[in-house]
Scaffold this motif. Structure first.
Motif, mmCIF file in Angstrom:
data_model
loop_
_atom_site.group_PDB
_atom_site.id
_atom_site.type_symbol
_atom_site.label_atom_id
_atom_site.label_comp_id
_atom_site.label_asym_id
_atom_site.label_seq_id
_atom_site.Cartn_x
_atom_site.Cartn_y
_atom_site.Cartn_z
ATOM 1 N N PRO A 133 0.817 -1.219 0.000
ATOM 2 C CA PRO A 133 0.000 0.000 0.000
ATOM 3 C C PRO A 133 0.846 1.262 0.000
ATOM 4 O O PRO A 133 1.919 1.319 0.622
ATOM 5 N N VAL A 134 0.367 2.272 -0.710
ATOM 6 C CA VAL A 134 1.041 3.567 -0.789
ATOM 7 C C VAL A 134 0.089 4.645 -0.286
ATOM 8 O O VAL A 134 -1.038 4.766 -0.776
ATOM 9 N N LEU A 135 0.546 5.414 0.692
ATOM 10 C CA LEU A 135 -0.211 6.565 1.179
ATOM 11 C C LEU A 135 0.480 7.823 0.676
ATOM 12 O O LEU A 135 1.628 8.084 1.004
ATOM 13 N N GLY A 182 -2.972 3.840 -8.242
ATOM 14 C CA GLY A 182 -2.961 2.721 -7.303
ATOM 15 C C GLY A 182 -2.718 3.085 -5.861
ATOM 16 O O GLY A 182 -2.580 2.187 -5.009
ATOM 17 N N ALA A 183 -2.673 4.379 -5.537
ATOM 18 C CA ALA A 183 -2.486 4.774 -4.146
ATOM 19 C C ALA A 183 -3.645 4.270 -3.292
ATOM 20 O O ALA A 183 -4.800 4.277 -3.729
ATOM 21 N N SER A 184 -3.326 3.849 -2.084
ATOM 22 C CA SER A 184 -4.355 3.351 -1.159
ATOM 23 C C SER A 184 -4.916 4.455 -0.282
ATOM 24 O O SER A 184 -5.869 4.226 0.470
ATOM 25 N N GLY A 185 -4.321 5.632 -0.356
ATOM 26 C CA GLY A 185 -4.805 6.736 0.451
ATOM 27 C C GLY A 185 -4.143 8.033 0.068
ATOM 28 O O GLY A 185 -3.162 8.059 -0.681
ATOM 29 N N TYR A 186 -4.676 9.135 0.581
ATOM 30 C CA TYR A 186 -4.206 10.473 0.217
ATOM 31 C C TYR A 186 -4.423 11.375 1.416
ATOM 32 O O TYR A 186 -5.516 11.420 1.986
#
Length: 221
Positions: free
Chosen positions: A92-94, A112-116
């Motif tokens: 996962p990438v935030l 494809g980011a899992s969050g921001y």
């Protein structure tokens, strides 16, 4: 590890940001609570990819990557996120950045980011977002979600992700021909999208569209 399940022991974090002072600050904030541990740092996309591969090969890969959008010369955080997803599926990438424009949020999620999360978040919010992202939970503050998923003028119809993308190209001063080439669509399709954008924003030309889009934080201003 399934969604909502916390990793055993401290969550292992890799920081990707081109500013050493920012990385130092993020490390201090994340490790303050004891539940997170920064195991690696990278200043750019290529370094991040190489570091992630090396750690995975050694069986010591991160549980989550905290990624800035602007990484100086070379690939952006968006491209780094996309390439990490291709080489390390499930990592996962935030995204943690100063940019909150709809175009940036949508581009990150599409990559494809899992969050921001914005960098003006509190220390507690940042630690919580990193932990939840590592556990497989999608992380997006409500204000950003409303703008990114329902982009448009207040009370008016929402702009689609493609229309926001068109606006981003307009804001960069690109012609219809350049937009068509960048998006692999015809110029006629670009004109159709622009017609819809102008109608939804209640404007009559490209300059007005960019001005309104910036005021609504659909694109960077």
């Amino acid at each position: 590890m399934t969604a909502g399940e916390a990793p055993a022991g401290p969550v292992r974090v890799m920081l990707v940001d081109d500013h050493p002072v920012v990385r130092a600050g993020l490390r201090a904030v994340l490790e303050a609570g004891g539940a997170l541990r920064v195991i690696a740092e990278a200043a750019g996309a290529e370094e991040a990819l190489a570091t992630a591969d090396r750690l995975r090969a050694a069986g010591e890969g991160p549980d989550v990557v905290v990624m800035d959008l602007e990484l100086g010369p070379g690939p952006s955080g968006i491209e780094a996120t996309r390439r990490l997803g291709a080489t390390q599926p499930g990592l996962p990438v935030l995204v943690v950045t100063t940019y909150g424009a709809v175009a940036d949020v949508q581009a990150a999620l599409s990559a494809g980011a899992s969050g921001y999360l914005l960098k003006d978040a509190s220390a507690e919010q940042l630690r919580d977002a990193v932990a939840r992202t590592a556990a497989g939970t999608w992380t997006l503050p409500a204000a950003l979600a409303r703008r990114a998923l329902g982009a448009g003028a207040p009370g008016g119809p929402a702009l689609s992700p493609r229309e926001v993308e068109i606006l981003e190209h307009l804001a960069r001063g690109r012609t219809n021909r350049e937009i068509a080439a960048a998006l692999f669509i015809s110029q006629a399709t670009v004109k159709t999208h622009l017609h819809h954008v102008f109608h939804k924003l209640g404007v009559g030309n490209r300059t007005e569209a960019v001005t309104v889009a910036r005021s609504l934080r659909l694109v960077r201003g």
